[in-house]
Design an enzyme around this catalytic site. Sequence first.
Site, PDB file in Angstrom:
ATOM      1  N   GLU A  51       0.817  -1.209   0.000  1.00  0.00           N
ATOM      2  CA  GLU A  51       0.000   0.000   0.000  1.00  0.00           C
ATOM      3  C   GLU A  51       0.853   1.262   0.000  1.00  0.00           C
ATOM      4  O   GLU A  51       0.490   2.265  -0.620  1.00  0.00           O
ATOM      5  CB  GLU A  51      -0.944   0.002   1.208  1.00  0.00           C
ATOM      6  CG  GLU A  51      -1.918  -1.163   1.260  1.00  0.00           C
ATOM      7  CD  GLU A  51      -2.757  -1.302  -0.001  1.00  0.00           C
ATOM      8  OE1 GLU A  51      -2.945  -0.307  -0.731  1.00  0.00           O
ATOM      9  OE2 GLU A  51      -3.215  -2.428  -0.270  1.00  0.00           O
ATOM     10  N   HIS A  82       1.789   2.282  -3.477  1.00  0.00           N
ATOM     11  CA  HIS A  82       0.778   3.144  -4.103  1.00  0.00           C
ATOM     12  C   HIS A  82       0.886   4.575  -3.572  1.00  0.00           C
ATOM     13  O   HIS A  82       0.808   5.547  -4.331  1.00  0.00           O
ATOM     14  CB  HIS A  82      -0.622   2.613  -3.797  1.00  0.00           C
ATOM     15  CG  HIS A  82      -1.005   1.379  -4.558  1.00  0.00           C
ATOM     16  ND1 HIS A  82      -0.857   1.279  -5.922  1.00  0.00           N
ATOM     17  CD2 HIS A  82      -1.550   0.212  -4.147  1.00  0.00           C
ATOM     18  CE1 HIS A  82      -1.294   0.094  -6.319  1.00  0.00           C
ATOM     19  NE2 HIS A  82      -1.714  -0.571  -5.265  1.00  0.00           N
TER      20      HIS A  82
END
Length: 776
Positions: free
Chosen positions: A561, A564
């Site tokens: 994550e 990202h």
Amino acid sequence: MLAKAARNALRKHAIRSPRPRLEAKREAPHLFCRAATATATVPLPASRDDSDIIVLFDQPSIAQWAASSSSTGLFGHPVLTSPSAFNVLADSTLRRAQVLTQRVLRARESRQELFKVVKNLDRLSDLLCGVIDLAELIRNAHPDKTWVRSADEVYEQLCEFMNVLNTHVGLYEVLHAVLSDPEVVKSLSPEAYQTALIFWRDFEKSGIDLPPQQRERFVSLSTEIMLLGRQFLNETSTAKAPAVIKPEELQGLKDMGMGARLRLQAQVTKRDLFVYPGSLQAQMIMRAAPAEEPRRKVYMAANASSPDQVEVLEKLLRARGELARLVGKSSFAHMTLGDKMAKSPENVQRFLDALLDHTRPYARSALRTLSMRKQAHLNTPPFPTIQAWDRDYYCPPEPPAPPVALPPLTLGTVFMGLSRLFQNLYGISLRLAEVAPGEVWHSDVRKLEVVDEDAGVLGWIYADLFARRGKPGGAAHYTVRCSRRVDDDDIEGDLIHVDEHDRAAMQMSRVFEAAHRREFPGQEGTFQLPVVVLLCEFARPTVGRGPTVLEWHEVMTLFHEMGHAMHSMIGRTEYQNVSGTRCATDFVELPSILMEHFLNSPAVLSLFDPNGSLDIRQAGNHHEDPCRSIDTHTQILLASLDQIYHSPAVLNSQFDSTAALAKLYETRGLIPYVPGTAWQTQFGHLFGYGATYYSYLFDRAIASRVWRKLFSHDPLNRETGERYKREVLKHGGGKDPWKMVSTLLNSSELERGDAEAMEEVGKWKIEDDVSVPGRH
């Protein structure tokens, strides 16, 4: 036109990617010793900010509130102090969007305005997405139902207006005038031109140039697809009928905990057991029941589908096929893939075929290993067939494990390690940021500044990481606000035809939009800073139990994550439609998957130790997982099935999705298809990732290549990190991803992005990938 922005709000901002099944990561021992060579980069020491991060996440009694007692609104916006204020903001935004739309529609009246059309379309998209994306986050994360209801209303209101813009003939004609004017086109930067093409393609995908009757059919089909998609997803989560297991079928169950309880239950009740698919009992039987029959029953129950469920899926596929034909494409895959790296379903098949050719020998060898285990277990003739219900019994899935032995890692320690990794690679660190009262939606939420050593603050990450009642499961990255250049917005030009009453009505939107802006040294203009949110469901720290200790798959989730998040932070572009993670579906997972590879390196793992006392040593029990290649092979078949289901074949009156599934397994599968099952109705990604399910395998292959060629021998090298940041991360979706990848890997043959390039990527090794399902 603005369909790109609408899709970002509806799908892409909460990046949720298709994932393979849970698989253990195992490597040969010598691979973990590379970072210890004399040429490896020595990591920078931990800073005071790094230590503060540990405290921030590991000591729940330490508040993050600012010293000031004054209250603000969500994300520091003074206008977002209450649910009702959110609705007022939506009304103000809608009025402002209408004014900006009228400005674009008048652009042909002034040649000077034609040069501003692409900028103003991007501003219009950003204006709407800034509120829609915020609403999407609030309705998923906010614990207050009043806020959630308000967010639902705002979301529906602004998406409805955006859908009107998507099929606005006048806007389409203005953009056509821009792209038909050589002088205007010449004035566009490469990034601006790419943004213009995104708008143009989205207009075409919306059937904008169809005659009125066909356009009405396009709208009705689009609505039908959305409704069928929701119904399909609802049915994938519907509870299935249980498998009926006889007590004697559980003899010899290997599991000593739940297995013993199940056997005792069967002995006491003297009745058949009802085992529901997906339950812990079902998982235990699939992994530990020596008898084949109970495993077969559980498998059949889990993969059975009613005729109605199959019909819903086939209606969805047919509607997509009809929609594609309506806009002149032979299939939904042809319509969808035109603006992706793959460009066409034929190119996707070249990639999948090459990947299958590479994977099949390893998968067959692994299957032979399982067959030998089954032969020894049942004392059968050589090499009995491995059935679908044998996979987990003869090769039980193991949780991922680190490549070397590590002490328990707390959440704060992992965040500190991430900050140190970014500092070594990019000169960027994570820093504790104060939170004003009212700024966050729950006391669990922590705020981090992303700070560049030269440019200062790049943006903010709000981390909502702990499980709580009502919060969605899994992990996701939400882009609440994108980067874009704002000093050349020409807001006064918007207001020329606006009276004082309307100016007042738009004031709240203008205040909301003006937040979080700054200039950057060495870069022309003022930029809107990105804001992202990470949602996870880790265990909450307590004073009694202490800080949250992460399982290894949770560490991998956080690295994924944050891949990202850093793409969003570093991808600072002038146009928000190409900022950060707003890029092609088959490119967006590359930075996040690459981040997982860094967890292979002892040099990176040493960053979890702020003072050099962490005992990182080679573990002696690591081995190759014989089943990993079988799982990769299965993922290739799923991607192939996705292509079949979005091909011209679905419009054949004789199309049968179950027959197509069975044929695929007969021709390309390793484990036989089981008659009487129709598990395609459980393949929920067929809706959200229709015709693009290959993307995750594709990015796995590229990420593995980038890791091996650039980072594996010296993963903390600043020069390599700057090169990756310069060639890939900073461009977001504003540059052809094939050019980015080819430049990064010094592979000029990839630049064309044609069928040969897709095939070449399919030949790359991906077996050293460390990916785990459930991260998005």
